[in-house]
Design a protein around this motif. Structure first.
Motif, PDB file in Angstrom:
ATOM      1  N   HIS A 245       9.637  -0.277 -14.742  1.00 60.36           N
ATOM      2  CA  HIS A 245       8.257   0.091 -14.412  1.00 60.36           C
ATOM      3  C   HIS A 245       8.062   1.601 -14.562  1.00 60.36           C
ATOM      4  O   HIS A 245       9.018   2.354 -14.446  1.00 60.36           O
ATOM      5  N   LEU A 247       5.552   5.043 -13.496  1.00 61.11           N
ATOM      6  CA  LEU A 247       4.455   5.654 -12.727  1.00 61.11           C
ATOM      7  C   LEU A 247       4.140   7.010 -13.350  1.00 61.11           C
ATOM      8  O   LEU A 247       5.047   7.806 -13.576  1.00 61.11           O
ATOM      9  N   SER A 270       5.981   9.034  -5.226  1.00 58.86           N
ATOM     10  CA  SER A 270       5.083   7.941  -5.635  1.00 58.86           C
ATOM     11  C   SER A 270       5.822   6.607  -5.605  1.00 58.86           C
ATOM     12  O   SER A 270       5.245   5.578  -5.238  1.00 58.86           O
ATOM     13  N   VAL A 271       7.088   6.621  -5.991  1.00 59.72           N
ATOM     14  CA  VAL A 271       7.874   5.375  -5.963  1.00 59.72           C
ATOM     15  C   VAL A 271       8.030   4.906  -4.516  1.00 59.72           C
ATOM     16  O   VAL A 271       7.859   3.720  -4.201  1.00 59.72           O
ATOM     17  N   ALA A 273       6.074   5.490  -2.033  1.00 52.58           N
ATOM     18  CA  ALA A 273       4.780   4.970  -1.563  1.00 52.58           C
ATOM     19  C   ALA A 273       4.579   3.535  -2.058  1.00 52.58           C
ATOM     20  O   ALA A 273       4.087   2.670  -1.325  1.00 52.58           O
ATOM     21  N   LYS A 274       4.993   3.282  -3.282  1.00 49.67           N
ATOM     22  CA  LYS A 274       4.825   1.950  -3.864  1.00 49.67           C
ATOM     23  C   LYS A 274       5.724   0.937  -3.143  1.00 49.67           C
ATOM     24  O   LYS A 274       5.304  -0.195  -2.851  1.00 49.67           O
ATOM     25  N   VAL A 275       6.952   1.355  -2.866  1.00 46.44           N
ATOM     26  CA  VAL A 275       7.880   0.468  -2.145  1.00 46.44           C
ATOM     27  C   VAL A 275       7.282   0.108  -0.785  1.00 46.44           C
ATOM     28  O   VAL A 275       7.275  -1.054  -0.370  1.00 46.44           O
ATOM     29  N   ARG A 276       6.744   1.126  -0.119  1.00 48.17           N
ATOM     30  CA  ARG A 276       6.143   0.883   1.218  1.00 48.17           C
ATOM     31  C   ARG A 276       4.938  -0.041   1.099  1.00 48.17           C
ATOM     32  O   ARG A 276       4.782  -0.984   1.885  1.00 48.17           O
ATOM     33  N   ALA A 277       4.098   0.240   0.093  1.00 47.80           N
ATOM     34  CA  ALA A 277       2.856  -0.536  -0.044  1.00 47.80           C
ATOM     35  C   ALA A 277       3.165  -1.988  -0.399  1.00 47.80           C
ATOM     36  O   ALA A 277       2.534  -2.912   0.112  1.00 47.80           O
ATOM     37  N   GLU A 278       4.125  -2.184  -1.290  1.00 51.49           N
ATOM     38  CA  GLU A 278       4.371  -3.553  -1.785  1.00 51.49           C
ATOM     39  C   GLU A 278       5.454  -4.278  -0.981  1.00 51.49           C
ATOM     40  O   GLU A 278       5.715  -5.459  -1.214  1.00 51.49           O
ATOM     41  N   LYS A 280       8.638  -4.237  -1.186  1.00 51.18           N
ATOM     42  CA  LYS A 280       9.656  -4.833  -2.055  1.00 51.18           C
ATOM     43  C   LYS A 280      10.859  -3.899  -2.131  1.00 51.18           C
ATOM     44  O   LYS A 280      10.729  -2.704  -1.902  1.00 51.18           O
TER      45      LYS A 280
END
Ligand SMILES: Cc1cc2nc3c(=O)[nH]c(=O)nc-3n(C[C@H](O)[C@H](O)[C@H](O)COP(=O)(O)OP(=O)(O)OC[C@H]3O[C@@H](n4cnc5c(N)ncnc54)[C@H](O)[C@@H]3O)c2cc1C
Length: 426
Positions: A245, A247, A270-271, A273-278, A280
């Motif tokens: 992936h 970003l 940013s990664v 933040a994405k881990v927290r948001a999703e 996963k």
């Protein structure tokens, strides 16, 4: 034009060297295997700087530089490759963009040679699949090659070794100046001060770092394309079978350690933040941001977007290139495909810093306008340029001339002998 002979800070260099001597003495007393200087082919001078005398120095072991060095070595030049990172491959391996393209256009292969050999062998060793170049894909990227970044980096080292290329990781030029029969380039790395005396330099740093250090002119856009941090969340990454992936890292700037640090911090944040948001798992993360754009040289020839999209056959063409115009912006990217039958070419003059001697570049820093560069910067074209630069520099070193003055027919002959496809003959 700025001065070409950037003076090295000799006093500073010696001071570092002397400190290095003292440090090395202490280390030798307490460990049994600190033999860095002895393991290189260099000569250790009284002030403990390592000195290497080579025909060709390649700076930057990324997509283009790896191929340039292997080619120069195979052509018989004593070659040294200095890379500030920890492995070969650059954006392909450290950046994680292991999806090289495009080696084909309109149903036939247009770029081959050492880059293709390395990509093909990486895929074969990995049990992967090569695209069928006889088939024109609906989308350009369908003929890009899924490559295992880890295998590619190791195979590249093996090929350098076989070609007699000496590798110096974790080092970069600190100063460079002209000397009677070429260049003196002073490099630093941790625990290492290295002086390289060479006949020819190939700058493959992505941002024409050495060209800038020597005082030749470079170009850079005020608004550059974003960089990207590559990662995988949720599922295990399958190297050589898929892309990771991406970003965007807007404002990413590869000019110096401070801006690269900033880009890495932004990308990793940013990664996270994405881990927290999703919610996963983070399964893969590249160690460094990939940079699309920085400095390009002011060369003897500038490739314009018009040259590129019209498939101009330059008189001094040394490689084909093929990819849509592919400018990434804040809002994303909309590739503009080339018209059917169009195969752009890369002139030798776009690899030569204007007014220089004994200096050539390869890779995304070639002389081109921003839009032409957005297509030319892809990996197969960078590899094609790298191979041509390796030939031009090694022939120039052999014959005591400069890359621009090596007869083009000689460059083509050696390129052909080493498996490259010459423009117009594909
Ligand atoms: C996110 C992203 C996606 C992309 N997608 C694709 C794609 O799908 N397919 C494709 O073909 N291309 C793609 N590209 C483009 C392509 O990957 C790059 O343009 C190309 O790899 C650049 O090659 P290069 O040899 O010029 O530079 P790099 O591969 O970046 O190599 C430069 C090397 O020089 C080293 N270096 C820099 N400065 C110094 C110094 N002062 N001293 C010593 N070493 C130094 C660096 O560590 C690095 O190893 C993409 C690029 C990015 C960033």
């Amino acid at each position: 034009m700025k001065p070409h002979d950037a003076q090295p800070d000799r006093r500073n260099f010696l001071q570092h060297s002397l400190l290095g001597t003292a440090g090395a003495g202490m280390a030798l007393a307490s460990t049994s295997h600190v033999t860095v200087a002895a393991e290189t082919q260099g000569e250790e001078s009284p002030d403990a700087t390592i000195t290497n005398r080579v025909d060709v120095l390649v700076v930057g072991g990324g997509t283009a530089g790896t191929i340039a060095a292997i080619q120069a070595g195979r052509a018989g030049a004593k070659t040294m490759l200095v890379e500030r990172g920890s492995q070969l491959g650059g954006t392909m391996t450290t950046g994680g963009v292991a999806f090289p393209g495009l080696f084909d256009a309109w149903g036939k292969q247009v770029i081959a040679g050492i880059g293709w050999e390395l990509v093909r062998e990486s895929v074969e060793l990995d049990g992967g699949q090569l695209p069928n170049f006889a088939k024109v894909p609906q989308r350009h990227w369908q003929n890009q090659v899924y490559t295992n970044q880890f295998l590619y980096a190791i195979l590249a080292e093996e090929k350098c070794h076989e070609a007699g290329v000496e590798l110096a990781y974790y080092e970069f030029p600190q100063a460079a100046k002209r000397v009677a029969d070429g260049w003196q380039v002073d490099c630093v790395g941790f625990g290492t001060q290295r002086r390289i005396l060479c006949k020819q330099i190939i700058d493959c740093t992505g941002g024409a770092e050495v060209v800038g250090m020597l005082g030749f002119d470079r170009l850079r856009e005020e608004v550059r394309q974003p960089g990207s941090m590559l990662f995988k969340i949720g599922e295990e990454h399958q190297p050589g079978r898929e892309q990771v992936h991406r970003l965007y890292v807007h404002g990413a700037d590869s000019s110096n350690s401070r801006t690269v640090t900033q880009a890495n911090l932004t990308g990793r944040r940013s990664v996270l933040a994405k881990v927290r948001a999703e919610k996963k798992r983070l399964m893969h993360l590249q160690p460094e941001t990939g940079f699309r754009e920085s400095y390009r040289i002011v060369g003897e020839t500038m490739v314009t977007v018009n040259d590129y999209t019209s498939g101009r056959q330059f008189d001094d063409a040394i490689s084909n290139a093929f990819y849509p115009v592919d400018l990434h912006t804040k809002t994303g990217v909309r590739p503009k495909p080339l018209k059917p039958g169009t195969v752009p070419t890369i002139p030798l003059g776009a690899l030569i810093p204007k007014g220089s001697r004994d200096l050539i570049v390869a890779g995304r820093c070639l002389c081109s306008d921003q839009l032409a560069n957005s297509g030319l910067r892809v990996q197969a074209s960078c590899m094609g340029m790298g191979q041509a630069a390796g030939v031009a520099a090694s022939l120039a070193a052999q014959t005591g001339t400069t890359p621009m003055e090596v007869p083009l027919a000689e460059i083509h002959k050696v390129l052909r002998e080493h498996g490259a496809i010459i423009p117009g003959k594909a």
